[in-house]
Design a protein around this motif. Structure first.
Motif, PDB file in Angstrom:
ATOM      1  N   SER A   1       0.824  -1.205   0.000  1.00  0.00           N
ATOM      2  CA  SER A   1       0.000   0.000   0.000  1.00  0.00           C
ATOM      3  C   SER A   1       0.859   1.258   0.000  1.00  0.00           C
ATOM      4  CB  SER A   1      -0.911  -0.004   1.230  1.00  0.00           C
ATOM      5  OG  SER A   1      -1.615   1.215   1.348  1.00  0.00           O
ATOM      6  N   GLU A   2       1.899   1.260   0.805  1.00  0.00           N
ATOM      7  CA  GLU A   2       2.798   2.418   0.876  1.00  0.00           C
ATOM      8  C   GLU A   2       3.456   2.690  -0.468  1.00  0.00           C
ATOM      9  OE1 GLU A   2       5.473   5.365   2.762  1.00  0.00           O
ATOM     10  OE2 GLU A   2       3.411   4.656   2.982  1.00  0.00           O
ATOM     11  N   LEU A   3       3.924   1.638  -1.128  1.00  0.00           N
ATOM     12  CA  LEU A   3       4.577   1.813  -2.424  1.00  0.00           C
ATOM     13  C   LEU A   3       3.615   2.382  -3.459  1.00  0.00           C
ATOM     14  CD1 LEU A   3       6.744  -1.437  -2.690  1.00  0.00           C
ATOM     15  CD2 LEU A   3       7.529   0.886  -2.237  1.00  0.00           C
ATOM     16  N   PHE A   4       2.396   1.849  -3.491  1.00  0.00           N
ATOM     17  CA  PHE A   4       1.442   2.288  -4.517  1.00  0.00           C
ATOM     18  C   PHE A   4       0.967   3.717  -4.270  1.00  0.00           C
ATOM     19  CE2 PHE A   4      -2.967   2.759  -5.996  1.00  0.00           C
ATOM     20  CZ  PHE A   4      -2.771   2.571  -7.357  1.00  0.00           C
ATOM     21  N   PHE A   5       0.446   3.972  -3.078  1.00  0.00           N
ATOM     22  CA  PHE A   5      -0.167   5.281  -2.824  1.00  0.00           C
ATOM     23  C   PHE A   5       0.881   6.385  -2.697  1.00  0.00           C
ATOM     24  CE2 PHE A   5      -3.630   2.479  -1.324  1.00  0.00           C
ATOM     25  CZ  PHE A   5      -4.653   2.989  -2.120  1.00  0.00           C
ATOM     26  N   ALA A   6       2.023   6.103  -2.078  1.00  0.00           N
ATOM     27  CA  ALA A   6       3.059   7.129  -1.954  1.00  0.00           C
ATOM     28  C   ALA A   6       3.605   7.516  -3.328  1.00  0.00           C
ATOM     29  CB  ALA A   6       4.186   6.637  -1.051  1.00  0.00           C
TER      30      ALA A   6
END
Length: 275
Positions: A82-87
């Motif tokens: 999630s962090e990789l995608f949204f950030a």
């Protein structure tokens, strides 16, 4: 001159080896101690006199260690993805689109980095209680699904993606989301790797928030499980079992290091990234 250089190199190598020994000694001692019986552990022998697997058997027969391991993997993998995608998506938007309030939004995101986590756990817990997230995977994961540091890092790297490359993709008829996935993301792989490693390690070792929001033994993650076991009334501290738990807990970190060791070195160099 050459002799002075040679002496300098030897001194540097000596200091590096001393550093390796200092850093590696506790780790090696932990692994060796996990193969000792409890009486032998208190004899403070560095090398086991007799290799004993009783600590590992106790880990899996007297605790829910397998469930704790599963919980940690689920939390770390989902939060990291999630962090990789949204950030990266937010970083791409802030770096490559000009709109009113762009800088203000970025400043507001950065300002959240100045708030200590200890001040946030109370509103997080109140919100979790109101929405029924206490003692659930979602309750453990939601604070880390997207963080300001990830947005900052990806935004800085997205500035390095050539605008001409993006314009060419638009001329070819690609949608903005497809441009983000197929054109922009491949250009920032070092940043994605570094952010993924940092996010995974942070969530794998997270303790403060999970120990607050988790109330049952089956929902514990590894740091909580090991911490609770070490403070529970088990007839005294069973240090060999704690060492066995800790040894098993670092296996994913070791695997992650050997797979992404080059990316880890690149991640160290990210401190010099310019906007």
């Amino acid at each position: 001159m050459a002799r002075r250089t040679s002496i300098g190199v030897w001194v540097i190598h000596l200091l590096l080896w001393i550093g390796v020994v200092v850093v590696a000694f506790p780790f090696v001692w932990m692994i060796l101690s996990s193969f000792k019986s409890l009486p032998e552990f208190y004899q403070f022998h560095f090398w086991p006199a007799q290799w004993d697997l009783s600590a590992y058997r106790q880990v899996f027969t007297e605790t829910q260690y397998g469930r704790w391991y599963f919980n940690s993997i689920v939390v770390a993998v989902v939060v990291t993805a999630s962090e990789l995608f949204f950030a990266s998506l937010v970083g791409y938007t802030l770096a490559k689109f000009r709109f009113r309030g762009n800088q203000l939004i970025f400043i507001l995101i950065l300002s959240t980095m100045m708030v200590p986590t200890e001040l946030l756990v109370i509103p997080w817990y109140v919100m979790s209680a109101q929405f029924g997230w206490v003692d659930t995977y979602w309750g453990i994961m939601f604070p880390g699904l997207m963080e300001a540091f990830g947005v900052f890092l990806m935004r800085q790297f997205m500035f390095g993606v050539p605008d001409d490359l993006l314009d060419a993709a638009r001329i070819d008829g690609m949608s903005e989301f497809r441009i983000f996935l197929q054109v922009a993301l491949p250009q920032v792989k070092p940043a994605l790797s570094a952010l993924g490693i940092l996010s995974f390690l942070g969530n794998w070792n997270a303790y403060l928030w999970p120990v607050i929001v988790v109330s049952t033994e089956s929902m514990r993650t590894l740091p909580i499980g090991i911490g609770m076991f070490s403070t529970a009334d088990n007839g005294g501290l069973q240090w060999n079992v704690i060492m066995a738990m800790s040894t098993l807990a670092v296996i994913p970190i070791i695997i992650l290091y050997f797979i992404f060791q080059k990316r880890i070195v690149e991640g160290i160099a990210l401190t010099g990234v310019k906007s």
